[in-house]
Design an enzyme around this catalytic site. Structure first.
Site, PDB file in Angstrom:
ATOM      1  N   SER A   1       0.857  -1.181   0.000  1.00 44.15           N
ATOM      2  CA  SER A   1       0.000   0.000   0.000  1.00 44.15           C
ATOM      3  C   SER A   1       0.888   1.223   0.000  1.00 44.15           C
ATOM      4  O   SER A   1       1.986   1.211   0.580  1.00 44.15           O
ATOM      5  CB  SER A   1      -0.895   0.028   1.241  1.00 44.15           C
ATOM      6  OG  SER A   1      -1.549   1.281   1.380  1.00 44.15           O
TER       7      SER A   1
ATOM      8  N   TYR B   1      -1.858  -0.444  10.585  1.00 44.95           N
ATOM      9  CA  TYR B   1      -1.968  -0.920   9.203  1.00 44.95           C
ATOM     10  C   TYR B   1      -0.734  -0.521   8.397  1.00 44.95           C
ATOM     11  O   TYR B   1      -0.145  -1.339   7.684  1.00 44.95           O
ATOM     12  CB  TYR B   1      -3.227  -0.348   8.549  1.00 44.95           C
ATOM     13  CG  TYR B   1      -3.357  -0.677   7.081  1.00 44.95           C
ATOM     14  CD1 TYR B   1      -3.792  -1.930   6.662  1.00 44.95           C
ATOM     15  CD2 TYR B   1      -3.028   0.266   6.090  1.00 44.95           C
ATOM     16  CE1 TYR B   1      -3.908  -2.237   5.320  1.00 44.95           C
ATOM     17  CE2 TYR B   1      -3.138  -0.038   4.746  1.00 44.95           C
ATOM     18  CZ  TYR B   1      -3.584  -1.289   4.367  1.00 44.95           C
ATOM     19  OH  TYR B   1      -3.683  -1.605   3.028  1.00 44.95           O
TER      20      TYR B   1
END
Length: 243
Positions: free
Chosen positions: A137, A151
């Site tokens: 990501s 995350y």
């Protein structure tokens, strides 16, 4: 397009969203494709049948990437039933809504430990020309706002593992790379006209969400023979978010 003909690929978390787009693209490139999923047997079986109708072999395997044994067994099953393994795509991932211990444990189990388990199992099957591609990501490069620390940490870990594995497996002829999407229009992060979605678009040079198929295109390139001298690197498919 048949540049992946006679190749066997496994995509974790491949029944929907970015994963399903990757599965379809690899199959369109000629690869036989196995994919894992956690829920929705009906959706997974429908995708399996869709792929088979195109003339490739396909295999849906129910396995939770939070369970290292389950994902190891899935890798071995894919290799056994499809006659080998050439490409591993670590796509399965979760994002929890708050930085709590429970949220961190689940994210770390899927986003990091599941990836490690899949890679450790896959390298026993991959040979010269093998490909390992993880879906990270852009938040594994730049956090940007509060509430996503845990995350982001898991995606930073994936980027670090990618660079390390490039060294570990380079002598075997296996390349290892990382694709980092930015805002992509999926069930997890829909372009639905909300204030959040509009804020995301406003922060991008291209002023729009990406499509799952655009991520799949980058993955297909890295899986192809054309990318044989690319390893240990990250490709951002993020609309310029990291610019």
């Amino acid at each position: 397009m048949t540049r992946l003909s006679k190749k066997v690929a496994l995509v974790t978390g491949g029944s929907r969203g970015i994963g399903a787009a990757i599965v379809r693209r690899l199959a369109a490139e000629g690869a036989d494709v196995a994919f894992t999923y956690v829920s929705s047997d009906e959706k997974a079986k429908a995708l399996e049948e869709e792929l088979k109708k195109t003339g490739v072999r396909a295999l849906a395997i129910k396995a939770d990437s939070a369970d290292a044994n389950a994902i190891t067994n899935a890798v071995n099953k894919a290799a056994t039933e499809l006659g080998g393994l050439n490409i591993l795509i670590n796509n399965a991932g979760v994002m929890a809504g708050a930085d709590t211990t429970d949220a961190y444990d689940r994210q770390y189990a899927v986003n990091v430990k599941g990836v490690v388990a899949a890679v450790n199992a896959a390298v026993k099957h991959l040979g010269d020309g093998g490909r390992i591609i993880s879906i990270g990501s852009v938040l594994g490069q730049r956090v940007g706002f509060p509430g996503i620390t845990e995350y982001s940490a898991t995606k930073f870990a994936v980027a670090g593992y990618t660079r390390g594995w490039a060294w570990d497996f380079g002598s075997k002829g296996i390349t290892v790379n990382n694709v980092q999407p930015g805002p992509i229009d999926t069930d997890m992060n829909p372009d639905n006209g909300s204030d959040f979605a509009n804020q995301m678009k406003a922060g991008l040079p291209l002023q729009r969400y990406g499509k799952a198929e655009e991520v799949a295109s980058a993955v297909a390139f890295l899986a192809s023979p054309e990318a044989s001298f690319i390893t240990g690197t990250t490709i951002n498919v993020d609309g310029g978010a990291s610019a």
